[in-house]
Design a protein around this motif. Structure first.
Motif, PDB file in Angstrom:
ATOM      1  N   TRP A  27       0.829  -1.197   0.000  1.00 27.91           N
ATOM      2  CA  TRP A  27       0.000   0.000   0.000  1.00 27.91           C
ATOM      3  C   TRP A  27       0.871   1.256   0.000  1.00 27.91           C
ATOM      4  N   GLU A  28       0.316   2.357  -0.426  1.00 24.30           N
ATOM      5  CA  GLU A  28       0.949   3.661  -0.254  1.00 24.30           C
ATOM      6  C   GLU A  28       0.381   4.309   1.002  1.00 24.30           C
ATOM      7  N   PRO A  29       1.159   5.111   1.719  1.00 24.62           N
ATOM      8  CA  PRO A  29       0.690   5.672   2.988  1.00 24.62           C
ATOM      9  C   PRO A  29      -0.659   6.378   2.888  1.00 24.62           C
ATOM     10  N   ALA A  30      -0.930   7.029   1.762  1.00 23.65           N
ATOM     11  CA  ALA A  30      -2.203   7.741   1.611  1.00 23.65           C
ATOM     12  C   ALA A  30      -3.397   6.799   1.550  1.00 23.65           C
ATOM     13  N   ASP A  31      -3.150   5.508   1.314  1.00 27.52           N
ATOM     14  CA  ASP A  31      -4.255   4.544   1.266  1.00 27.52           C
ATOM     15  C   ASP A  31      -4.909   4.372   2.632  1.00 27.52           C
ATOM     16  N   PHE A  32      -4.115   4.521   3.698  1.00 26.55           N
ATOM     17  CA  PHE A  32      -4.644   4.351   5.057  1.00 26.55           C
ATOM     18  C   PHE A  32      -3.672   5.035   6.025  1.00 26.55           C
ATOM     19  N   PRO A  33      -3.603   6.370   5.955  1.00 26.97           N
ATOM     20  CA  PRO A  33      -2.588   7.086   6.743  1.00 26.97           C
ATOM     21  C   PRO A  33      -2.724   6.876   8.242  1.00 26.97           C
ATOM     22  N   GLU A  34      -3.925   6.511   8.707  1.00 24.95           N
ATOM     23  CA  GLU A  34      -4.112   6.281  10.137  1.00 24.95           C
ATOM     24  C   GLU A  34      -3.392   5.020  10.619  1.00 24.95           C
ATOM     25  N   ASP A  35      -3.001   4.134   9.688  1.00 26.00           N
ATOM     26  CA  ASP A  35      -2.461   2.840  10.122  1.00 26.00           C
ATOM     27  C   ASP A  35      -1.164   2.429   9.444  1.00 26.00           C
ATOM     28  N   LEU A  36      -0.773   3.085   8.358  1.00 25.72           N
ATOM     29  CA  LEU A  36       0.456   2.700   7.665  1.00 25.72           C
ATOM     30  C   LEU A  36       1.606   3.572   8.164  1.00 25.72           C
ATOM     31  N   PRO A  37       2.555   2.994   8.896  1.00 22.12           N
ATOM     32  CA  PRO A  37       3.617   3.796   9.504  1.00 22.12           C
ATOM     33  C   PRO A  37       4.586   4.352   8.469  1.00 22.12           C
ATOM     34  N   LEU A  38       5.122   5.512   8.771  1.00 21.95           N
ATOM     35  CA  LEU A  38       6.085   6.162   7.882  1.00 21.95           C
ATOM     36  C   LEU A  38       7.406   6.381   8.609  1.00 21.95           C
ATOM     37  N   THR A  39       7.379   7.055   9.746  1.00 20.52           N
ATOM     38  CA  THR A  39       8.609   7.313  10.491  1.00 20.52           C
ATOM     39  C   THR A  39       9.020   6.069  11.284  1.00 20.52           C
TER      40      THR A  39
END
Length: 350
Positions: A27-39
């Motif tokens: 997935w890309e982070p924008a697909d589920f920003p509440e749950d896909l970690p970035l930092t």
């Protein structure tokens, strides 16, 4: 696996080991920003939250700050070091593909080359497990996707969907044998991710020929597109063929995750969930990785099946154990012994 009359009674089943896969590399982070970690802090917090919810195994990928899956082993070393402090009792399982996401739209989605994946055996600190594929095969993760699954996400883009549709899992015999050698030499347990019963047969041959001597932890990966699909007939045939001494987890994708996990819990097997497998709960309702773990805990409680602690999970997976011979491995896993010269008829352990 053999089922006695009382095998469905929870007091006769192992405590449930829940694997959380909360890093969703497809997935890309924008697909589920509440749950896909970035930092990195978010990666660590996902692990802590899944542990607190009841998961005892963590399936690990790492994302770069640009949102793409990381292929840098230094990032994995950094995350492993922090996880050892944040969730010291959790089994840390590196996804052996590292990252299979395409770099840009229209590029192929592919796993790292063989030599780079061998370097997973040298991660520092070492993970408890690295997942390993068997036999090169198609991995078209789009085949079972519905419009409900992809609508409004990055996977709705035709060029990205095409990249994932053409993905192949590289796992030829020479690479598999060498990878098993390196992992076990460094005390890392392989976790076999199997698409079909044919791949299970290959694992048995590897064991019979001495290429792997240790506990057998398996996941049946029912994602279609070259793998088996979440068909109960496929599932039960695979379960029937797994030896009694193995530990089996069931995995699938999207809205099949919950029913397959419910069957795994009832059968005394083990389960896996998280945003790598699905971001959906009810139809078109997103569900976080932690919510998915909590849901499986509730189902297990209704069936009166206890949830494994970190110590329980390590005992179930036999983390740190290796065996000294082919004969010992076959006996402990529940396979029949190798046939001796001149021996006729069926073989069995005394």
């Amino acid at each position: 696996m053999y089922f006695h009359d009382d095998s469905l009674f929870p007091e006769n089943q192992e405590k449930l080991v829940i694997t959380a896969a909360p890093y969703g590399p497809e997935w890309e982070p924008a697909d589920f920003p509440e749950d896909l970690p970035l930092t990195m802090d978010q990666h660590v917090q996902q692990a802590v939250d899944c542990w607190n919810a009841g998961a005892t195994v963590l399936h690990i990928h790492v994302r770069e700050l640009d949102g793409k899956g990381s292929k840098r082993l230094s990032k994995f070393n950094e995350l492993l070091g922090r996880l050892r402090e944040a969730v010291p009792e959790m089994i840390l399982q590196i996804g052996g593909s590292i990252s299979f996401a395409p770099e840009d739209d229209g590029q192929s989605a592919k796993w790292l080359e063989d030599d780079a994946r061998h370097m997973l055996a040298d991660l520092d600190p070492a993970p408890d497990q690295v997942t390993i594929a068997i036999n090169t095969s198609q991995m078209n993760i789009m085949e079972l996707m519905t419009d409900d699954d992809t609508r409004g996400t990055s996977l709705a883009r035709p060029e990205l969907a095409e990249a994932y549709r053409e993905m192949v899992v590289p796992a030829g015999p020479e690479w598999v044998i060498e990878h098993l050698r390196r992992l076990t030499a460094n005390g890392i347990q392989p976790h076999f991710q199997l698409a079909t019963s044919a791949q299970l047969e290959t694992v048995e041959r590897l064991i019979r020929r001495g290429h792997y001597m240790g506990p057998l932890n398996l996941t049946w990966v029912a994602i279609g597109g070259g793998f088996e699909g979440p068909n109960p007939y496929n599932m039960m045939d695979f379960i029937r063929r797994v030896p009694d001494g193995a530990c089996l987890t069931l995995e699938t994708l999207m809205r099949s995750v919950l029913p397959v996990n419910a069957m795994a819990i009832a059968l005394g097997l083990h389960s896996r969930c998280g945003n790598e497998d699905t971001i959906w709960g009810r139809r078109r309702e997103k569900m976080t990785s932690v919510q998915q773990v909590e849901q499986l805990v509730r189902i297990a409680q209704e069936l009166d099946r206890p949830i494994a602690t970190g110590k329980d999970a390590r005992e179930t997976y036999k983390i740190g154990e290796q065996y000294s011979s082919v004969d010992e491995t076959l006996a402990k896993l529940g396979f029949a012994p190798n046939r001796q010269p001149g021996q006729v008829g069926f073989t069995f352990h005394a």
